[in-house]
Design an enzyme around this catalytic site. Structure first.
Site, short mmCIF file in Angstrom:
data_model
loop_
_atom_site.label_atom_id
_atom_site.label_comp_id
_atom_site.label_asym_id
_atom_site.label_seq_id
_atom_site.Cartn_x
_atom_site.Cartn_y
_atom_site.Cartn_z
N ASP A 61 46.73 41.94 43.47
CA ASP A 61 45.97 40.70 43.39
C ASP A 61 45.38 40.38 44.74
O ASP A 61 46.03 40.59 45.78
CB ASP A 61 46.88 39.55 42.95
N HIS B 5 36.69 38.16 47.04
CA HIS B 5 37.86 37.42 46.55
C HIS B 5 38.95 38.34 46.00
O HIS B 5 40.07 37.88 45.79
CB HIS B 5 37.42 36.42 45.48
#
Length: 479
Positions: free
Chosen positions: A383, A170
């Site tokens: 991110d 993730h």
């Protein structure tokens, strides 16, 4: 169209998808929140799946009874992996979050390379694998999630598991130059290469991993490179490496933002800050989020464009995180100082430039903040995806929102054409983007937001699950 999964799905993650709490001796269990849980819960219910992970508490809770209650209500089972306080400290807070987290986010200076933490990480991953092996059946789909559990696939093969193993990361995956700094890079790569399918958020992450595997593992080679995945040969096995950008449940956020309760909360929020545009930031307290740089960029916008003073306010919500860790304490102190200095410098009677809130928001307030803010300023230094950007767009039901997004967020790959992309290290450039968003014409706002909403609606979290499962089954999907 949702993909039918005809085998049991076994999901393995660091935490179980639950919240356990106690009040006056009464223990309660409830489903957790978040995009992954929202996406997987319906699939787990349909095939009566199994979710394996740490319950987040110790032996003081009556876990067996709580899990039985949960299974009856939710139609899928839970299996806990016990962790001691020392293991949580060394495996999770230590190696996972003081080594892999900063390294994978390109922030080498924050890394702590501790041999003791690494050994505990191995031990805990081995325990996860042992429990998965005990609980799994020959025809299960086993899907392991995220950086805390990279080695589980390798240990499962040692346990004799033959069935399909899949892994999804993730967070970002670093370049070969950065990854090579990890003392245990070979062990980690070999563990990951025991999965049959490895999923990443972006094409860049996928390429980084493939480059690392080819450069550092002599037995790995590329068989083919296709649009959606790269096929690697690793010894006698083939490993499919793809990218699958995760998303949100667009309809849930869009529908929720239209409720009367959210509408009233949004009106009240803006009524207190009347006559100005709201620039919204919502982030967990973390050094990857670019919060000091964001405050400095907003200060620069006030310097450079004095005409926006009194007409704009930065509403920054910081959700507390890891409050006992020195790096996070230092970040909190820095943000306090920056907000205080900037407000002292520019504040006038009836106007404070930065409203800085240090707390979490309950769902109605979160949606109200999204709905009422004319600009979202989402500028992480790095991110994996950043779902706040997608949530903001889905909840901007008044069609008046502008998204300013870091080019280093995974979401920029999908949303870059309609968002205002910035380099968060470029304080002056980000200040210009704030001014551009402030002065943007209503029709330009509507067109950009409409395109963003179309992208998110089409590529929602349910589509993400379908695409990953299709790839697990050896199928291809159409765009």
């Amino acid at each position: 169209m949702k993909k039918k999964i005809d085998k049991r799905l076994v999901v393995v993650s660091n935490r179980l998808p639950i919240v356990i709490d106690e009040e006056e001796g009464n223990w309660r269990i409830a489903p957790g929140s978040g995009g992954l849980i929202t996406a997987l819960a319906p699939v787990m219910k349909k095939n009566r799946g199994l979710w394996i992970g740490w319950p987040g508490c110790g032996e003081e809770a009556p876990l067996q009874k709580l899990f039985e209650d949960f299974g009856k209500e939710q139609d899928y089972r839970l299996k806990g992996v016990p962790l001691t306080e020392e293991e949580v400290e060394k495996y999770y807070l230590g190696f996972s979050n003081e080594t892999l987290w900063p390294l994978f986010h390109d922030l080498l200076g924050y890394c702590n390379f501790s041999l003791e933490n690494w050994r505990t990480y191995q031990e805990v991953n081995r325990r996860f694998a042992s429990i998965v092996a005990e609980e799994s059946k020959d025809d299960d789909f086993i899907w392991v999630h995220d950086y805390q559990l990279t080695l589980v696939g390798g240990y499962l093969r040692e346990e004799g598991i033959k069935q399909t193993l899949a892994f999804f990361l993730h967070i970002p995956f670093p370049s070969a130059d950065l990854f090579s700094r990890l003392p245990w890079k070979i062990e980690l790569l070999r563990g990951m290469m025991e999965y049959d399918l490895i999923g990443f958020q972006t094409l860049r992450d996928r390429r980084n991993f493939v480059n690392c595997a080819i450069a550092m593992l002599p037995e790995a080679e590329v068989v083919s490179r296709l649009r959606h995945y790269t096929l690697l040969r690793y010894g006698s096995r083939k490993v499919k490496v793809g990218h699958f950008p995760i998303s949100i449940d667009f309809e849930e956020f869009n529908r929720g933002a239209r409720t009367k309760a959210v509408e009233e909360a949004a009106w009240y929020l803006h009524e207190n800050l009347q006559g100005r545009q709201l620039v919204l930031g919502i982030d967990r307290l973390d050094y990857t989020k670019g919060l000091p740089e964001r405050f400095l960029a907003f200060e620069r916008a006030l310097e450079k464009y004095p005409e926006i003073r009194r007409k704009i306010t930065l509403l920054q919500v910081v959700v507390p995180s890891r409050t006992l860790v020195p790096d996070y304490q230092n970040l909190k102190e820095l943000l306090d100082q920056l907000a205080g200095r900037i407000n002292a410098r520019f504040a006038e009677q009836g106007w404070i430039p930065i409203h800085y809130v240090y707390r979490s928001l309950e769902p109605t307030q979160l949606l109200a903040h999204y709905r009422t803010s004319e600009i979202a300023l989402i500028t992480p230094l790095r991110d994996g995806m950043n779902l706040v950007a997608k949530e903001y767009c889905a909840a901007s039901v008044d069609q008046n929102g502008v998204l300013i997004l870091s080019e280093f967020a995974g979401a920029a790959d999908q949303m870059g054409k309609a968002a205002l992309l910035v380099n968060p290290y470029d304080i002056d450039g980000t200040a210009d983007a704030i001014y551009r968003a402030f002065t943007m014409e209503p029709e330009d706002r509507r067109q950009r937001l409409s395109l963003l909403q179309t992208i998110i609606r089409r590529h929602d979290v349910h589509r993400w699950v379908n695409q990953f499962v299709s790839s697990m089954k050896g199928e291809e999907w159409r765009e």
